[in-house]
Write an enzyme that holds these catalytic residues in place. Structure first.
Site, short mmCIF file in Angstrom:
data_model
loop_
_atom_site.label_atom_id
_atom_site.label_comp_id
_atom_site.label_asym_id
_atom_site.label_seq_id
_atom_site.Cartn_x
_atom_site.Cartn_y
_atom_site.Cartn_z
N ASP A 77 26.75 12.54 -11.40
CA ASP A 77 25.67 13.13 -12.34
C ASP A 77 24.35 13.29 -11.44
O ASP A 77 23.78 12.46 -11.13
CB ASP A 77 25.36 12.07 -13.54
CG ASP A 77 24.66 12.83 -14.61
OD1 ASP A 77 23.81 13.82 -14.46
OD2 ASP A 77 24.52 12.29 -15.85
N ARG B 25 32.97 12.69 -16.95
CA ARG B 25 32.08 13.44 -17.59
C ARG B 25 31.84 14.96 -17.27
O ARG B 25 32.11 14.83 -15.87
CB ARG B 25 30.63 12.67 -17.70
CG ARG B 25 29.64 13.57 -18.75
CD ARG B 25 28.39 12.56 -18.95
NE ARG B 25 27.74 12.36 -17.72
CZ ARG B 25 27.61 10.69 -17.29
NH1 ARG B 25 28.33 10.07 -17.87
NH2 ARG B 25 27.10 10.49 -16.24
N TYR C 255 35.45 7.26 -21.35
CA TYR C 255 35.20 6.18 -20.42
C TYR C 255 36.25 5.04 -20.88
O TYR C 255 36.16 4.40 -22.08
CB TYR C 255 33.74 5.75 -20.25
CG TYR C 255 32.73 6.85 -20.25
CD1 TYR C 255 32.41 7.38 -19.09
CD2 TYR C 255 32.49 7.36 -21.58
CE1 TYR C 255 31.65 8.21 -18.93
CE2 TYR C 255 31.48 8.70 -21.26
CZ TYR C 255 31.18 9.06 -20.07
OH TYR C 255 30.22 10.29 -20.05
N ASP D 100 20.71 19.56 -14.42
CA ASP D 100 21.25 18.35 -14.84
C ASP D 100 22.84 18.75 -14.73
O ASP D 100 23.38 19.21 -15.84
CB ASP D 100 20.90 17.71 -16.05
CG ASP D 100 21.41 16.50 -16.75
OD1 ASP D 100 22.19 15.81 -16.04
OD2 ASP D 100 21.11 15.99 -17.88
N ASP E 246 0.84 -1.21 -0.01
CA ASP E 246 0.01 -0.05 -0.01
C ASP E 246 0.82 1.13 -0.18
O ASP E 246 0.52 2.15 0.44
CB ASP E 246 -0.97 -0.09 1.17
CG ASP E 246 -0.13 -0.18 2.41
OD1 ASP E 246 0.85 -0.20 2.49
OD2 ASP E 246 -0.82 -0.17 3.49
N HIS F 172 15.36 14.78 -19.94
CA HIS F 172 15.45 14.54 -21.59
C HIS F 172 14.35 15.29 -22.17
O HIS F 172 13.30 14.46 -22.50
CB HIS F 172 15.77 13.18 -21.82
CG HIS F 172 16.94 12.61 -21.19
ND1 HIS F 172 16.95 11.20 -20.67
CD2 HIS F 172 18.21 13.26 -21.07
CE1 HIS F 172 18.28 11.08 -20.39
NE2 HIS F 172 18.85 12.20 -20.49
N HIS G 132 21.29 17.16 -24.73
CA HIS G 132 19.95 16.86 -25.03
C HIS G 132 19.24 18.05 -24.51
O HIS G 132 19.73 18.89 -23.60
CB HIS G 132 19.49 15.59 -24.23
CG HIS G 132 19.88 15.46 -22.85
ND1 HIS G 132 18.91 16.12 -21.92
CD2 HIS G 132 21.01 15.21 -22.26
CE1 HIS G 132 19.70 16.24 -20.86
NE2 HIS G 132 20.71 15.62 -20.56
MN LIG Z 1 22.39 15.06 -19.01
#
Ligand SMILES: [Mn+2]
Length: 435
Positions: free
Chosen positions: A255, A401, A383, A266, A38, A356, A349
């Site tokens: 990230d 990144r 990477y 982001d 629940d 996104h 993006h």
């Molecule tokens: Mn991103």
């Protein structure tokens, strides 16, 4: 800082002006999802629905008539349910707070829908919403069965997706203000993570620092699941288990971005667990940073969408050759996509109500051009798989990144995530203020 009711009205009018005459557009926000037994997941309104009315309760239904007249179906006020589940705006509250012209209780939905759809030529909806499509067909059938009593069922179902997505793609001043505020909260969270990390910690313990800052700064929700990846985990692009132990000498890739007023931020940063980049880490890091700067240079009005990705690829490929991870002619390596061994995703993006966000990247199979008011991420990376035996062992298991959020303006790219360290010296200086 919020979206004014007039802005929602204006969006509804603009949407209807772009659709054929004699159309009613219908949107719904979605329902609660069960997590287990629940317990439900937190409710998050559908982004397109929210864009058109700002109403955040589950199960709601929005009808917009050709002239922009908006009717919102909402859960009824219910003292018993509200005692257990929390406040509901109800009909009066929905009208007063969200600037819709009319509201009704969902208990009357069939009756209201049949009245609103009777005599209308087209029904517009987001065609991928299968549940709504089926519901609308049922209402259409009911009108069809009463044709001899003078009812006029709609003839056509139209897809409003493209029209609405193109509207959402260009952000207005109110949206930009919220997005910059979200970005700046995320900047503070990343700073705190860099200042507080210690080797020996679990990734999720570092994640807790991010969540603490998000909420302390007024952002109740995440835009997406946090990625906190130490060492070679950074090479797993959507790593979310976040339960490994951070080792001295690791790079940590975070990230993470908060959501504010349903708008996403982001950000990705990569930094050394012990506060100091090793030589190979610094060499690859500087290459990714150079690629990011080259990429941002191409985020200008009139540039094709693909230009910033190509700029990143050119910088990365040339650098990989220089450092000895790739061998051969740079132009040829780009042509053969040899960089994909180390860089397998796109460089950005759209960003907005969804992380996104919606909007086409191409038009007639050509890259579209960047326009003022578009917001997008710029996130090159490298990477090197831990088991890559083709490269010198010193590179293996390094994942990097660097991601920022960019607003396209007439006068050039504007970094919404401004102020967050990304130069090697600046990161090391920030990390030396250990707390
Ligand atoms: Mn991103």
């Amino acid at each position: 800082m919020s979206i004014r009711p007039q802005t929602y009205q204006e969006r509804r009018r603009r949407l209807m002006a772009s659709l054929p005459e004699n159309t009613v557009a219908v949107f719904r926000t979605g329902s609660l999802c069960t997590r287990n037994n629940d317990c439900d997941y937190e409710f998050r309104p559908d982004s397109s629905f929210f864009y058109l009315c700002g109403f955040g309760e589950p199960d709601a239904l929005l009808f917009i008539q050709a002239d922009g007249h908006a009717t919102l179906g909402v859960l009824p006020k219910d003292p018993e349910r509200e005692l257990w589940d929390g406040f509901r705006h109800g009909v009066e509250g929905a009208k007063a707070t969200f600037g819709v012209d009319e509201a009704f209780e969902l208990t009357e939905v069939d009756e209201r829908a049949l009245t609103l759809l009777d005599g209308v030529e087209n029904v517009a909806l987001l065609m991928h919403d299968k549940g709504l499509r089926e519901q609308l067909w049922q209402w259409r059938d009911q009108l069809y069965r009463q044709k001899r009593q003078g009812k006029l069922p709609p003839d056509n179902f139209l897809d409003a997706t493209d029209t609405l997505h193109e509207m959402r793609l260009i952000k207005d001043e109110e949206e930009i203000a919220i997005m910059e505020a979200a970005a700046q909260i995320s900047v503070k969270a990343h700073e705190q993570a860099m200042r507080s990390v210690r080797p020996g910690q679990k990734e999720y313990q570092l994640e807790a620092e991010l969540n603490y800052v998000f909420m302390q700064q007024g952002a109740r929700h995440l835009a997406y699941n946090n990625i906190v990846a130490t060492g070679a985990n950074a090479c797993v692009l959507h790593y979310i288990s976040n339960d490994a132990t951070i080792a001295d000498g690791d790079l940590i890739l975070i990230d993470a971005g908060c959501e504010l007023g349903c708008y996403a931020s982001d950000i990705t940063r990569t930094f050394p667990a012990n506060g100091k980049f090793s030589e190979p880490q610094a060499a690859l890091y500087q290459l990714v940073l150079d690629a990011q700067y080259a990429s941002i240079e191409k985020m200008r009005v009139g540039e094709p969408y693909e230009a910033f990705h190509n700029a990143a690829i050119e910088t990365l490929t040339a650098g990989l050759v220089r450092l000895g991870l790739l061998q051969g002619d740079v132009a040829e390596l780009i042509e053969n996509k040899a960089y994909r061994e180390f860089y397998m995703h796109n460089t950005g993006h759209w960003l907005g109500l969804d992380v996104h966000d919606c909007g086409r990247y191409k038009e007639n199979s050509q890259s579209r051009t960047l326009q003022p008011g578009m917001v997008l991420t710029v996130e090159p990376g490298l990477y090197v798989a831990a088991d890559n035996e083709r490269v010198d062992p010193k590179w293996r298991g390094i994942g990097i990144r660097i991601e920022d959020d960019i607003l396209i303006r007439e006068d050039g790219p504007y970094v919404l995530t401004h102020g967050l360290a990304k130069e090697i010296d600046d990161i090391e200086a920030l990390m030396s203020q250990h707390n």
